[in-house]
Design a protein around this motif. Structure first.
Motif, PDB file in Angstrom:
ATOM      1  N   LEU A   1     -26.896  36.152 -18.159  1.00 34.46           N
ATOM      2  CA  LEU A   1     -25.442  36.031 -18.123  1.00 34.46           C
ATOM      3  C   LEU A   1     -24.978  36.205 -16.682  1.00 34.46           C
ATOM      4  N   ILE A   2     -24.550  35.126 -16.080  1.00 35.47           N
ATOM      5  CA  ILE A   2     -24.027  35.167 -14.714  1.00 35.47           C
ATOM      6  C   ILE A   2     -23.058  34.001 -14.550  1.00 35.47           C
ATOM      7  N   SER A   3     -21.811  34.321 -14.239  1.00 38.01           N
ATOM      8  CA  SER A   3     -20.774  33.288 -14.207  1.00 38.01           C
ATOM      9  C   SER A   3     -20.480  32.821 -12.784  1.00 38.01           C
ATOM     10  N   ASN A   4     -21.519  32.734 -11.952  1.00 35.26           N
ATOM     11  CA  ASN A   4     -21.282  32.243 -10.597  1.00 35.26           C
ATOM     12  C   ASN A   4     -21.011  30.733 -10.624  1.00 35.26           C
TER      13      ASN A   4
ATOM     14  N   LYS B   1     -26.413  26.236 -21.450  1.00 34.30           N
ATOM     15  CA  LYS B   1     -27.164  27.372 -21.979  1.00 34.30           C
ATOM     16  C   LYS B   1     -26.415  28.677 -21.737  1.00 34.30           C
ATOM     17  N   TYR B   2     -25.826  28.804 -20.549  1.00 34.59           N
ATOM     18  CA  TYR B   2     -25.047  30.010 -20.250  1.00 34.59           C
ATOM     19  C   TYR B   2     -23.811  30.094 -21.141  1.00 34.59           C
ATOM     20  N   LEU B   3     -23.083  28.992 -21.262  1.00 31.40           N
ATOM     21  CA  LEU B   3     -21.865  28.983 -22.071  1.00 31.40           C
ATOM     22  C   LEU B   3     -22.167  29.347 -23.520  1.00 31.40           C
TER      23      LEU B   3
ATOM     24  N   THR C   1     -16.421  38.967 -18.388  1.00 33.60           N
ATOM     25  CA  THR C   1     -17.413  37.890 -18.378  1.00 33.60           C
ATOM     26  C   THR C   1     -17.875  37.492 -16.982  1.00 33.60           C
ATOM     27  N   GLY C   2     -17.262  38.049 -15.940  1.00 35.10           N
ATOM     28  CA  GLY C   2     -17.689  37.676 -14.598  1.00 35.10           C
ATOM     29  C   GLY C   2     -16.820  38.306 -13.531  1.00 35.10           C
TER      30      GLY C   2
ATOM     31  N   LEU D   1     -17.905  46.390 -21.804  1.00 31.29           N
ATOM     32  CA  LEU D   1     -19.129  45.595 -21.774  1.00 31.29           C
ATOM     33  C   LEU D   1     -19.059  44.619 -20.608  1.00 31.29           C
ATOM     34  N   LEU D   2     -19.862  44.870 -19.594  1.00 28.01           N
ATOM     35  CA  LEU D   2     -19.860  44.070 -18.367  1.00 28.01           C
ATOM     36  C   LEU D   2     -20.905  42.970 -18.507  1.00 28.01           C
ATOM     37  N   CYS D   3     -20.467  41.804 -18.941  1.00 31.13           N
ATOM     38  CA  CYS D   3     -21.391  40.729 -19.316  1.00 31.13           C
ATOM     39  C   CYS D   3     -21.664  39.766 -18.160  1.00 31.13           C
ATOM     40  N   ASP D   4     -22.188  40.312 -17.100  1.00 28.65           N
ATOM     41  CA  ASP D   4     -22.621  39.526 -15.944  1.00 28.65           C
ATOM     42  C   ASP D   4     -23.678  40.358 -15.232  1.00 28.65           C
ATOM     43  N   MET D   5     -24.855  39.794 -15.029  1.00 26.20           N
ATOM     44  CA  MET D   5     -25.972  40.552 -14.485  1.00 26.20           C
ATOM     45  C   MET D   5     -25.700  41.097 -13.083  1.00 26.20           C
ATOM     46  N   ARG D   6     -24.710  40.548 -12.383  1.00 26.39           N
ATOM     47  CA  ARG D   6     -24.390  41.035 -11.043  1.00 26.39           C
ATOM     48  C   ARG D   6     -23.845  42.458 -11.051  1.00 26.39           C
ATOM     49  N   PHE D   7     -23.364  42.926 -12.206  1.00 25.10           N
ATOM     50  CA  PHE D   7     -22.886  44.307 -12.286  1.00 25.10           C
ATOM     51  C   PHE D   7     -24.033  45.310 -12.196  1.00 25.10           C
ATOM     52  N   ASN D   8     -25.268  44.842 -12.257  1.00 23.38           N
ATOM     53  CA  ASN D   8     -26.419  45.721 -12.059  1.00 23.38           C
ATOM     54  C   ASN D   8     -26.676  45.998 -10.583  1.00 23.38           C
ATOM     55  N   GLN D   9     -26.093  45.208  -9.707  1.00 24.14           N
ATOM     56  CA  GLN D   9     -26.294  45.384  -8.274  1.00 24.14           C
ATOM     57  C   GLN D   9     -25.528  46.616  -7.793  1.00 24.14           C
ATOM     58  N   SER D  10     -26.179  47.423  -6.980  1.00 22.26           N
ATOM     59  CA  SER D  10     -25.569  48.680  -6.538  1.00 22.26           C
ATOM     60  C   SER D  10     -24.275  48.454  -5.773  1.00 22.26           C
ATOM     61  N   ASN D  11     -24.224  47.400  -4.948  1.00 23.42           N
ATOM     62  CA  ASN D  11     -22.996  47.166  -4.182  1.00 23.42           C
ATOM     63  C   ASN D  11     -21.826  46.804  -5.087  1.00 23.42           C
ATOM     64  N   GLN D  12     -22.109  46.198  -6.236  1.00 22.38           N
ATOM     65  CA  GLN D  12     -21.041  45.866  -7.169  1.00 22.38           C
ATOM     66  C   GLN D  12     -20.635  47.081  -8.000  1.00 22.38           C
ATOM     67  N   LYS D  13     -21.606  47.879  -8.410  1.00 24.78           N
ATOM     68  CA  LYS D  13     -21.295  49.099  -9.161  1.00 24.78           C
ATOM     69  C   LYS D  13     -20.419  50.034  -8.340  1.00 24.78           C
ATOM     70  N   ASN D  14     -20.695  50.108  -7.041  1.00 21.73           N
ATOM     71  CA  ASN D  14     -19.967  51.027  -6.171  1.00 21.73           C
ATOM     72  C   ASN D  14     -18.500  50.651  -6.000  1.00 21.73           C
ATOM     73  N   GLN D  15     -18.135  49.435  -6.360  1.00 22.97           N
ATOM     74  CA  GLN D  15     -16.745  49.005  -6.234  1.00 22.97           C
ATOM     75  C   GLN D  15     -15.934  49.295  -7.497  1.00 22.97           C
ATOM     76  N   LEU D  16     -16.603  49.714  -8.560  1.00 24.00           N
ATOM     77  CA  LEU D  16     -15.894  50.052  -9.788  1.00 24.00           C
ATOM     78  C   LEU D  16     -15.247  51.426  -9.657  1.00 24.00           C
ATOM     79  N   SER D  17     -14.258  51.704 -10.482  1.00 14.21           N
ATOM     80  CA  SER D  17     -13.617  53.019 -10.475  1.00 14.21           C
ATOM     81  C   SER D  17     -14.666  54.098 -10.708  1.00 14.21           C
ATOM     82  N   SER D  18     -14.480  55.251 -10.083  1.00 18.04           N
ATOM     83  CA  SER D  18     -15.504  56.298 -10.120  1.00 18.04           C
ATOM     84  C   SER D  18     -15.807  56.762 -11.538  1.00 18.04           C
TER      85      SER D  18
END
Length: 289
Positions: free
Chosen positions: A62-65, A73-75, A181-182, A239-256
């Motif tokens: 799941l990645i909506s880039n 297949k993604y849709l 979703t992204g 539910l964060l349905c995009d694999m990019r949310f597993n990246q540390s730089n993206q997680k760090n931008q979410l509310s604490s």
């Protein structure tokens, strides 16, 4: 802000539920901030369920880039993901897309391949319109569907930075879960984006290097997530349905307060999420009041 400072104002308090991430915001303001405070959420950990969903039930990533958002297949996998979650969520399920065009692409695909009708068997589907009158009518019908004891809730498809994501309250059964979703990166040719880029280029600092589309996307995500968990006795799933949310730089931008729920290992497969989500809602319904 600089004009206010020039008027010898002694104190300025800037407060909001979705200012995070703070460091690039302060750099953007371009004046010193002596005190910073980022509070935890008012609810306890048992009232919130947060997971990164990296792949759908069919194991499709799941990645909506830009490269993947028209991939059939993604849709299909995204629709099957919503289909799997819908019967587990009591009441309202909010689904946020990065943009109106992508939401329409998904809707057209799901209606063509029959997945739309499969999802609607579990919950009635509502779609965020752009017009004010149509929007008010849609919201009224959505709330009526949630309140109807003969129905199993409803699904609201909406867009990050839209009316639903930035101003409405989906407390209690009106919003028991939110699916992101992204990442809603702002359009590069938008006049506001162009002007902001010019400002950052003219006021370049180390922190300002971080001020990019990623920061704007993260703020929009935080805003959308904030539609659920509206008071002390509320509960819900994110539910964060995009694999990019597993990246540390993206997680760090979410509310604490959200980051705290993502410190542990995330599920390696879709199947493990289903029993966890089901258990969460069963326990929350019994213990939260």
């Amino acid at each position: 802000m600089e004009q206010l400072l020039n008027k010898n104002i002694r104190s300025i308090i800037l407060t909001s539920g979705t200012l995070a991430p703070l460091k690039p915001l302060i750099a953007e303001l371009a004046f010193p901030v002596s005190h910073r405070l980022e509070n935890p959420h008012i609810v306890n950990s048992s009232q919130v369920f947060v997971k990164v969903v990296s792949s759908g039930p069919d194991k499709e990533p799941l990645i909506s880039n830009y490269e993947n958002r028209n991939n059939p297949k993604y849709l299909s996998s995204l629709a099957r993901t919503i289909l799997a979650f819908a019967p587990l969520v009591p009441g309202g399920l909010l689904v946020f897309f990065p943009s109106y065009p992508l939401m329409k692409t998904c809707m057209d695909s799901w209606q063509a391949n029959g997945l739309w009708s499969q999802i609607s068997k579990h919950k009635q589907i509502f779609v965020e319109p752009r017009g004010k009158e149509a929007f008010n009518q849609t919201m009224t019908e959505y709330y009526q569907a949630i309140a109807d004891p003969n129905l199993k809730g409803a699904i609201f498809l909406a867009v990050c930075r839209g009316k639903v994501s930035e101003g409405l309250d989906f407390a209690d059964r009106n919003g028991r879960a939110v699916i992101i979703t992204g990442l809603p990166f702002p359009p590069l040719k938008d006049p506001k984006v162009v002007l902001k880029k010019q400002y950052l280029n003219n006021n370049r600092t180390v922190e300002n290097e971080l001020l990019s589309g990623m920061i704007e996307a993260s703020r929009a995500v935080n805003q959308a997530i904030g539609r659920v968990i509206r008071h002390r006795y509320d509960y819900g799933a994110i539910l964060l349905c995009d694999m990019r949310f597993n990246q540390s730089n993206q997680k760090n931008q979410l509310s604490s307060w959200i980051q705290g729920h993502l410190k542990g290992p995330q599920p390696k497969n879709f199947g493990s999420i289903i029993p966890e989500l089901s258990k969460f809602f069963k326990n929350a319904e019994k213990t939260v009041s």
